[in-house]
Design a protein around this motif. Structure first.
Motif, PDB file in Angstrom:
ATOM      1  N   ARG A   1     -44.223  20.195  51.714  1.00  0.00           N
ATOM      2  CA  ARG A   1     -44.590  21.207  52.790  1.00  0.00           C
ATOM      3  C   ARG A   1     -45.158  22.355  52.501  1.00  0.00           C
ATOM      4  N   TRP A   2     -45.027  22.759  50.980  1.00  0.00           N
ATOM      5  CA  TRP A   2     -45.698  23.816  50.392  1.00  0.00           C
ATOM      6  C   TRP A   2     -47.203  23.558  50.087  1.00  0.00           C
ATOM      7  N   ARG A   3     -47.582  22.412  50.003  1.00  0.00           N
ATOM      8  CA  ARG A   3     -49.050  22.087  49.816  1.00  0.00           C
ATOM      9  C   ARG A   3     -50.088  22.982  50.689  1.00  0.00           C
ATOM     10  N   PRO A   4     -50.057  23.122  51.877  1.00  0.00           N
ATOM     11  CA  PRO A   4     -51.086  23.901  52.644  1.00  0.00           C
ATOM     12  C   PRO A   4     -50.801  25.551  52.337  1.00  0.00           C
ATOM     13  N   VAL A   5     -49.642  25.904  51.924  1.00  0.00           N
ATOM     14  CA  VAL A   5     -49.609  27.206  51.413  1.00  0.00           C
ATOM     15  C   VAL A   5     -50.194  27.397  50.202  1.00  0.00           C
ATOM     16  N   ILE A   6     -49.975  26.456  49.051  1.00  0.00           N
ATOM     17  CA  ILE A   6     -50.682  26.499  48.019  1.00  0.00           C
ATOM     18  C   ILE A   6     -52.200  26.416  47.996  1.00  0.00           C
ATOM     19  N   GLN A   7     -52.606  25.502  48.806  1.00  0.00           N
ATOM     20  CA  GLN A   7     -54.250  25.614  49.238  1.00  0.00           C
ATOM     21  C   GLN A   7     -54.658  26.807  49.599  1.00  0.00           C
ATOM     22  N   GLN A   8     -53.816  27.359  50.673  1.00  0.00           N
ATOM     23  CA  GLN A   8     -54.203  28.641  51.305  1.00  0.00           C
ATOM     24  C   GLN A   8     -54.486  29.823  50.310  1.00  0.00           C
ATOM     25  N   ILE A   9     -53.402  29.874  49.209  1.00  0.00           N
ATOM     26  CA  ILE A   9     -53.617  30.996  48.467  1.00  0.00           C
ATOM     27  C   ILE A   9     -54.736  30.875  47.548  1.00  0.00           C
ATOM     28  N   ALA A  10     -55.117  29.425  46.994  1.00  0.00           N
ATOM     29  CA  ALA A  10     -56.043  29.169  46.029  1.00  0.00           C
ATOM     30  C   ALA A  10     -57.360  29.492  46.496  1.00  0.00           C
ATOM     31  N   ASP A  11     -57.450  28.928  47.866  1.00  0.00           N
ATOM     32  CA  ASP A  11     -58.783  29.420  48.631  1.00  0.00           C
ATOM     33  C   ASP A  11     -58.961  30.976  48.759  1.00  0.00           C
ATOM     34  N   GLU A  12     -57.893  31.562  49.128  1.00  0.00           N
ATOM     35  CA  GLU A  12     -57.962  33.210  49.101  1.00  0.00           C
ATOM     36  C   GLU A  12     -58.310  33.754  47.737  1.00  0.00           C
ATOM     37  N   LEU A  13     -57.858  33.284  46.797  1.00  0.00           N
ATOM     38  CA  LEU A  13     -58.164  33.799  45.493  1.00  0.00           C
ATOM     39  C   LEU A  13     -59.846  33.316  45.097  1.00  0.00           C
ATOM     40  N   VAL A  14     -60.230  32.234  45.494  1.00  0.00           N
ATOM     41  CA  VAL A  14     -61.526  31.918  45.134  1.00  0.00           C
ATOM     42  C   VAL A  14     -62.457  32.681  46.209  1.00  0.00           C
ATOM     43  N   ASP A  15     -62.144  32.972  47.366  1.00  0.00           N
ATOM     44  CA  ASP A  15     -62.847  34.062  48.080  1.00  0.00           C
ATOM     45  C   ASP A  15     -63.012  35.079  47.272  1.00  0.00           C
ATOM     46  N   ASP A  16     -61.935  35.675  46.838  1.00  0.00           N
ATOM     47  CA  ASP A  16     -62.157  37.029  45.911  1.00  0.00           C
ATOM     48  C   ASP A  16     -62.925  36.858  44.929  1.00  0.00           C
ATOM     49  N   LEU A  17     -62.866  35.647  44.002  1.00  0.00           N
ATOM     50  CA  LEU A  17     -63.776  35.620  43.154  1.00  0.00           C
ATOM     51  C   LEU A  17     -65.300  35.539  43.518  1.00  0.00           C
ATOM     52  N   GLU A  18     -65.523  34.843  44.510  1.00  0.00           N
ATOM     53  CA  GLU A  18     -66.977  34.879  44.873  1.00  0.00           C
ATOM     54  C   GLU A  18     -67.422  36.087  45.642  1.00  0.00           C
ATOM     55  N   GLN A  19     -66.527  36.937  46.154  1.00  0.00           N
ATOM     56  CA  GLN A  19     -67.045  37.939  46.854  1.00  0.00           C
ATOM     57  C   GLN A  19     -67.206  39.039  45.585  1.00  0.00           C
ATOM     58  N   ALA A  20     -66.538  39.270  44.603  1.00  0.00           N
ATOM     59  CA  ALA A  20     -66.678  40.069  43.472  1.00  0.00           C
ATOM     60  C   ALA A  20     -67.794  39.546  42.476  1.00  0.00           C
ATOM     61  N   GLY A  21     -68.152  38.284  42.442  1.00  0.00           N
ATOM     62  CA  GLY A  21     -69.370  37.673  41.815  1.00  0.00           C
ATOM     63  C   GLY A  21     -68.825  37.429  40.313  1.00  0.00           C
ATOM     64  N   PRO A  22     -69.528  36.782  39.721  1.00  0.00           N
ATOM     65  CA  PRO A  22     -69.348  36.385  38.241  1.00  0.00           C
ATOM     66  C   PRO A  22     -70.025  37.661  37.442  1.00  0.00           C
ATOM     67  N   PRO A  23     -69.798  37.612  36.197  1.00  0.00           N
ATOM     68  CA  PRO A  23     -68.676  37.068  35.586  1.00  0.00           C
ATOM     69  C   PRO A  23     -67.072  37.605  35.735  1.00  0.00           C
ATOM     70  N   THR A  24     -66.304  36.999  35.623  1.00  0.00           N
ATOM     71  CA  THR A  24     -64.825  37.210  35.757  1.00  0.00           C
ATOM     72  C   THR A  24     -63.757  36.593  34.756  1.00  0.00           C
TER      73      THR A  24
END
Length: 412
Positions: free
Chosen positions: A124-147
């Motif tokens: 039941r927690w898998r969708p929540v885990i996926q949502q948080i993972a996507d949000e974190l990658v969104d933040d990485l992409e917005q800030a841009g490399p390197p990180t």
């Protein structure tokens, strides 16, 4: 009978000057050469711990698996004269921490939280885990490399998940990194620093519990409070220690496993990374194999024999202390042919990275889900991910139990 009761029955091993010092020197991502040498020649040889205490070091899969499952090898080394890895204070000396309990006392605390970590609940927690993972990658992409992938993803993912599960304010998540390191012996600190950080962590949790009592919710921490205040199954200190331990164990170990896995996947011209890009269905098998291969540290967890125990490689006498070197056992060629190679098609025995027997890690299903979704999201969203430093340039905490990666510089 306690460990101190047993010590009078044994010879004074501290008088033996020729025991090799442990831990053995090695790059954090590579088990020491001594593991293979001793596994072949003296799989139950003694070593001297940094505290000065002697311990029998277990290095074969069969010995470690048997020791983890045997209740006569006690987790309770909290007495003032008990053997320990170092002389510095840690949660391993707190008798109210669930990991340090045995028998019915241990089962009583374990049952209170077990329902939150069943495979069905984790699904039941898998969708929540996926949502948080996507949000974190969104933040990485917005800030841009390197990180720094440790701070921006590997640590942030599990700590946000455990905060959501427990009902802890996510804006406090960054405070947990230092606290978790101190609580789980994940970093080298002075005794004064460790005590101060653990004290701050416990103080924060006591305040949070008081606030939750005033305004109850439906989170795991509310369930723990109900167990304390309703059926009185937890003492107040056990309640605080259990909630604190869930946060520490729920992020430090998974963050370390995820960062170490990414390094191995990006090594060797990203050969393994490309293999998973070509066949994402291999990710769950890759998680198991990477856990086996990378481990969490090259240190050891201690147990004390409360009765004579016969392990596959020999006897352990009542009162003797053993060291369980998981990173040695998971490179045992008798259990894992060609152990120093990562193979996603490996037909392997059960992993030892989550322990065994009554103390098998409650969060194993959640951790594996976080690792699979965490890696899968990076592969899908950042297929060009690469390290911007060499393996030898990576730095680690040097922690007693979890040797955390300090940072993982990447670009894409």
């Amino acid at each position: 009978m306690t460990d101190t009761d047993h010590r009078s029955e044994l010879p004074d091993l501290s008088e033996l000057p020729d025991l090799p010092d442990f831990p053995f020197r090695s790059h954090s991502l590579t088990p020491p050469a001594e593991y293979a040498e001793r596994r072949a020649t003296c799989p139950m040889g003694q070593v001297r711990l940094p505290s000065g205490d002697p311990a029998i070091l277990l290095l074969t899969y069969r010995d470690v698996a048997a020791a983890m499952a045997d209740p006569r090898l006690s987790h309770d080394l909290t007495g003032p004269d008990a053997a320990r890895m170092t002389k510095e204070p840690s949660f391993l000396q707190d008798p109210d921490v669930v990991l340090n309990k045995d028998g019915e006392d241990h089962l009583r605390m374990r049952r209170i939280v077990a329902a939150a970590f069943t495979p069905r609940r984790v699904e039941r927690w898998r969708p929540v885990i996926q949502q948080i993972a996507d949000e974190l990658v969104d933040d990485l992409e917005q800030a841009g490399p390197p990180t720094d992938l440790v701070a921006g993803y590997c640590f942030a993912l599990p700590v946000r998940i455990i905060c959501r599960l427990l009902g802890v304010p996510e804006q406090d998540a960054l405070r947990f990194r230092v606290w978790s390191n101190a609580f789980s012996a994940g970093a080298q600190m002075t005794p004064e620093q460790t005590a101060a950080e653990i004290g701050a962590f416990l103080g924060y949790m006591a305040e949070l519990i008081a606030a939750k009592r005033a305004e109850p919710g439906e989170d795991l921490i509310d369930d723990l409070i109900a167990a304390r205040d309703g059926a009185d199954k937890l003492t107040e200190h056990e309640l605080v220690a259990l909630a604190t331990g869930l946060i520490a164990a729920g992020n430090e170990t998974t963050a370390t496993a995820l960062s170490r896995a990414v390094v191995e996947l990006l090594e060797d011209d990203r050969r393994l990374w490309k293999q998973l890009l070509d066949d994402p269905a291999l990710v769950p098998a890759a998680v198991d194999e990477l856990l086996r291969f990378t481990g969490l540290s090259n240190s050891t967890l201690l147990r004390v024999a409360v009765a004579d125990v016969e392990l596959p490689s020999g006897p352990v006498r009542t009162g003797q202390v053993i060291g369980i070197a998981s990173n040695g056992a998971t490179r045992d060629p008798e259990a894992y042919p060609d152990p120093d190679t990562i193979r996603f098609d490996r037909d392997a025995p059960p992993t030892l990275m989550f322990g065994g027997g009554p103390h098998y890690c409650l969060g194993a299903h959640l951790a594996k889900a976080e690792l699979a979704i965490g890696l899968g999201t990076l592969l899908q969203r950042l297929p060009g991910l690469r390290m911007t430093v060499t393996r030898d340039e990576l730095t680690f905490s040097g922690g007693e139990i979890v040797d955390s990666m300090i940072s993982l510089p990447v670009a894409w």
